[in-house]
Design a protein around this motif. Structure first.
Motif, short mmCIF file in Angstrom:
data_model
loop_
_atom_site.label_atom_id
_atom_site.label_comp_id
_atom_site.label_asym_id
_atom_site.label_seq_id
_atom_site.Cartn_x
_atom_site.Cartn_y
_atom_site.Cartn_z
N THR B 18 0.84 -1.21 0.00
CA THR B 18 0.00 0.00 0.00
C THR B 18 0.86 1.25 0.00
O THR B 18 1.00 1.91 1.02
CB THR B 18 -0.91 0.02 1.24
OG1 THR B 18 -0.07 -0.10 2.40
CG2 THR B 18 -1.91 -1.11 1.22
N GLU B 20 0.27 4.15 -1.27
CA GLU B 20 -0.50 5.38 -1.01
C GLU B 20 -0.65 5.62 0.49
O GLU B 20 -0.48 6.74 0.97
CB GLU B 20 -1.91 5.31 -1.62
CG GLU B 20 -1.95 4.98 -3.07
CD GLU B 20 -2.08 3.50 -3.33
OE1 GLU B 20 -2.03 3.11 -4.49
OE2 GLU B 20 -2.22 2.73 -2.36
N SER B 21 -0.96 4.55 1.21
CA SER B 21 -1.16 4.70 2.66
C SER B 21 0.15 5.09 3.34
O SER B 21 0.15 5.91 4.26
CB SER B 21 -1.68 3.39 3.26
OG SER B 21 -2.89 3.07 2.66
N ASP B 22 1.26 4.51 2.86
CA ASP B 22 2.57 4.88 3.43
C ASP B 22 2.84 6.37 3.22
O ASP B 22 3.29 7.07 4.13
CB ASP B 22 3.67 4.05 2.78
CG ASP B 22 3.57 2.58 3.17
OD1 ASP B 22 2.87 2.29 4.14
OD2 ASP B 22 4.19 1.74 2.50
N ARG B 25 0.45 8.54 5.39
CA ARG B 25 0.87 8.55 6.80
C ARG B 25 2.10 9.44 6.97
O ARG B 25 2.21 10.21 7.92
CB ARG B 25 1.18 7.13 7.25
CG ARG B 25 -0.03 6.42 7.85
CD ARG B 25 0.39 5.21 8.65
NE ARG B 25 1.05 4.22 7.81
CZ ARG B 25 0.40 3.27 7.15
NH1 ARG B 25 -0.90 3.19 7.23
NH2 ARG B 25 1.05 2.39 6.40
N LEU B 66 -5.39 11.19 4.16
CA LEU B 66 -5.59 9.82 4.66
C LEU B 66 -6.81 9.17 4.01
O LEU B 66 -6.77 7.98 3.65
CB LEU B 66 -5.75 9.83 6.19
CG LEU B 66 -4.47 10.20 6.96
CD1 LEU B 66 -4.77 10.38 8.44
CD2 LEU B 66 -3.39 9.15 6.78
N ALA B 69 -5.89 8.19 0.40
CA ALA B 69 -5.06 6.98 0.37
C ALA B 69 -5.90 5.76 0.71
O ALA B 69 -5.76 4.71 0.06
CB ALA B 69 -3.92 7.12 1.36
N GLY B 70 -6.77 5.87 1.69
CA GLY B 70 -7.61 4.74 2.08
C GLY B 70 -8.50 4.28 0.94
O GLY B 70 -8.60 3.09 0.64
N THR B 73 -6.33 2.62 -1.83
CA THR B 73 -5.89 1.28 -1.44
C THR B 73 -7.05 0.29 -1.56
O THR B 73 -6.89 -0.82 -2.07
CB THR B 73 -5.38 1.30 0.01
OG1 THR B 73 -4.35 2.28 0.10
CG2 THR B 73 -4.82 -0.04 0.42
#
Lengths: 84, 162
Positions: B18, B20-22, B25, B66, B69-70, B73
């Motif tokens: 993931t 995008e999530s990294d 964050r 966030l 990204a969520g 993902t």
């Protein structure tokens, strides 16, 4: 005379609100098209080269965020024109 | 592979992958680091209302990243079509949420619209540019990992090697 001035003042406020709303709407259309192009290209890149999906998704996320900044700027102009 | 796309060649990465999530964050962390600058600057020019408005705007920016990204993902886990849909509808949804959030609080006493708007735009762009500089330097390692992470299986194999 005072009534006329008050009416003119009201119509200026109304026109300002219409202009701000139109500006926000127009400012959101461009990023919408841009994000569509970014995602379409990223998906094409991932389909052609699945091993480079990480780079494509990383670049796609940043590209989307940059494109979205344009819409946010449009929104900021909208709230500043209407409520500041 | 958990992707449900009929063509295996078009399936995306496993659930654990993931980037995008990294990045989101990481951006939230950078926003936290930069927040005193925004809060203090707005506090100097607009007083207590500037501080609270700036804090609210910073929260909106972090939530926006966030949420983006969520959604991405989630879409990538399903299929490329779902990714496209998640991004496009996510864009409209997030813009609507930001608009509604600002319109809901604009009349409160603790809100000053100028620092709120300025923080919203400047923080979004500033953190993005900061993150892009970092990613440009580490594009060889998607997901912003400074070094490729060894799986436990790989490290076990390495340990067994004479």
């Amino acid at each position: 005379m005072l009534e006329l001035l008050a009416q003119a003042d009201q119509s200026v406020d109304g026109l300002k609100a219409v202009g701000a709303g139109l500006g926000y709407g127009l400012a959101a259309i461009g990023p919408g098209i841009g994000i569509g192009i970014v995602v379409a290209s990223a998906i094409e890149a991932m389909a052609r080269q699945p091993e480079a999906a990480g780079t494509a998704r990383t670049t796609m996320f940043l590209g989307i965020a940059f494109t979205e900044a344009l819409a946010l700027i449009g929104f900021v102009v909208f709230i500043l024109l209407n409520f500041a | 592979m958990t992707a449900t796309h009929p063509d295996p060649a078009m399936s995306l990465e496993p659930d654990t992958f993931t980037p995008e999530s990294d990045i989101a964050r990481d951006m939230a962390r950078r926003l936290l680091v930069a927040s005193p600058v925004f809060v203090v600057t707005c506090g100097i020019f607009w007083g207590a209302n500037g501080v609270s408005s700036s804090g609210f705007a910073l929260g909106l920016v972090a939530l926006n990243f966030l949420a983006a990204a969520g959604l991405m993902t989630w879409g990538a886990r399903i299929s490329p079509e779902a990714l496209m849909g998640a991004v496009m509808f996510g864009y409209i949804l997030r813009l609507a949420v930001i608009t509604i959030a600002v319109l809901l609080v604009k009349d409160f006493d603790w809100v000053d619209i100028v620092p709120l708007g300025l923080t919203l735009a400047v923080a979004h762009l500033g953190v993005l540019i900061w993150e892009t500089r970092h990613v440009s330097g580490s594009l060889a390692y998607p997901g912003l990992k400074p070094a490729p992470k060894k799986s436990s299986f790989a490290s076990d194999q390495e340990a067994e090697r004479p």
